[in-house]
Structures are given as structure tokens and as C-alpha cells.
Design a protein around this motif. Structure first.
Motif, short mmCIF file in Angstrom:
data_model
loop_
_atom_site.label_atom_id
_atom_site.label_comp_id
_atom_site.label_asym_id
_atom_site.label_seq_id
_atom_site.Cartn_x
_atom_site.Cartn_y
_atom_site.Cartn_z
N SER A 1 -14.41 -24.99 21.61
CA SER A 1 -14.88 -25.97 22.59
C SER A 1 -13.73 -26.75 23.19
O SER A 1 -13.83 -27.24 24.32
CB SER A 1 -15.88 -26.94 21.93
OG SER A 1 -17.03 -26.26 21.54
N ALA B 1 -12.75 -25.30 26.41
CA ALA B 1 -13.64 -25.71 27.50
C ALA B 1 -13.35 -27.15 27.92
O ALA B 1 -13.46 -27.49 29.10
CB ALA B 1 -15.10 -25.54 27.08
N PHE C 1 -19.16 -22.70 27.45
CA PHE C 1 -19.89 -23.24 26.31
C PHE C 1 -20.91 -22.23 25.80
O PHE C 1 -21.20 -22.18 24.61
CB PHE C 1 -20.52 -24.59 26.63
CG PHE C 1 -19.55 -25.73 26.54
CD1 PHE C 1 -18.97 -26.07 25.33
CD2 PHE C 1 -19.19 -26.45 27.67
CE1 PHE C 1 -18.05 -27.11 25.23
CE2 PHE C 1 -18.28 -27.49 27.59
CZ PHE C 1 -17.71 -27.82 26.37
#
Length: 130
Positions: free
Chosen positions: A57, A60, A77
Motif C-alpha cells: 500500500s 500506492a 489498491f
């Protein structure tokens, strides 16, 4: 500290390094296939896949700092979510994660954005252009 800036070139270097750690830390002898921390974490039930998802994550999050679209963010995601679900199967989850490399997929999405919107950050075999 080099590479800690918020500019696109620094972000590119950080995400490439993180993807290398998560997906290509070393090569398995015999099959000549790279694996990284993401697959190894899947061998630790419950906590391992969660830690891998948090680390994935982060890629991202860095993409968000580049101003990437909501669609691109959702895809990234989504890749992390699929990776988390696959890795949630104790021990066996490492096998599909070996083939579904969410961090490599996300790196490709980010690189396409960087190449289009920040072409000076493009690299050729580890050499920064510009």
C-alpha cells in the motif's frame, strides 16, 4: 539523504527499490525465478500477508503523492487487495502470490504515469536520464 525528496525522480527511485525488496530480493536456484519479501511474508499466517499489504500500500501512497488518477489508485489498491486475499490462505497463499506480483503490477502503473507526466525521470537499466 538522497532519494528522500517529494520530486518525481526521488519517488521513482523509492518505489523501484521497494518493489525490488518485495518482489525480487533474490533468485530461487534451480528455477531461476526471483522472489522477495512479499512471498516470504505469506509463509507467516495472518500477520505476514497483512504486513505485505501495508508495504504494498505504501507504493500506492507514493503514487497518490504524484497526483495519479482515482482510477489508477483504485487499480493499485485492488492489486494489493487481491494479493492480501491470496496470501491469507496459510502456507498455500505463497504459491499464487509467487505468480500474482501485485507490487510489480503497481510499479508498471506508476511508471506509465511517470513516463507520461514526468519523462525526465525515465530510467534505462538503472541509469537516470536527464
Amino acid at each position: 539523504m538522497p532519494g528522500m525528496g517529494r520530486d518525481a525522480a526521488s519517488i521513482r527511485r523509492r518505489i523501484e527499490a521497494m518493489e525490488g525488496l518485495l518482489e525480487r530480493m533474490f533468485v530461487l536456484p534451480g528455477i531461476n525465478k526471483p522472489i522477495g519479501l512479499d512471498v516470504l511474508l505469506d509463509l507467516v499466517p495472518v500477520v505476514g500477508p497483512a504486513v505485505g499489504a501495508v508495504m504494498g500500500s505504501w507504493l500506492a501512497w507514493e503514487a497518490r503523492n504524484l497526483g495519479m488518477s482515482k482510477w489508477q489508485m483504485a487499480r493499485m489498491f485492488g492489486n494489493v487487495g487481491v494479493d492480501l486475499l491470496l496470501g491469507a490462505i496459510p502456507w498455500i497463499g505463497a504459491i499464487p502470490d509467487f505468480f500474482f506480483r501485485s507490487n510489480s503490477r503497481n510499479l508498471r502503473i506508476i511508471k506509465r504515469h511517470l513516463d507520461k507526466h514526468h519523462p525526465a525521470t525515465a530510467t534505462i537499466e538503472g541509469v537516470v536520464k536527464g
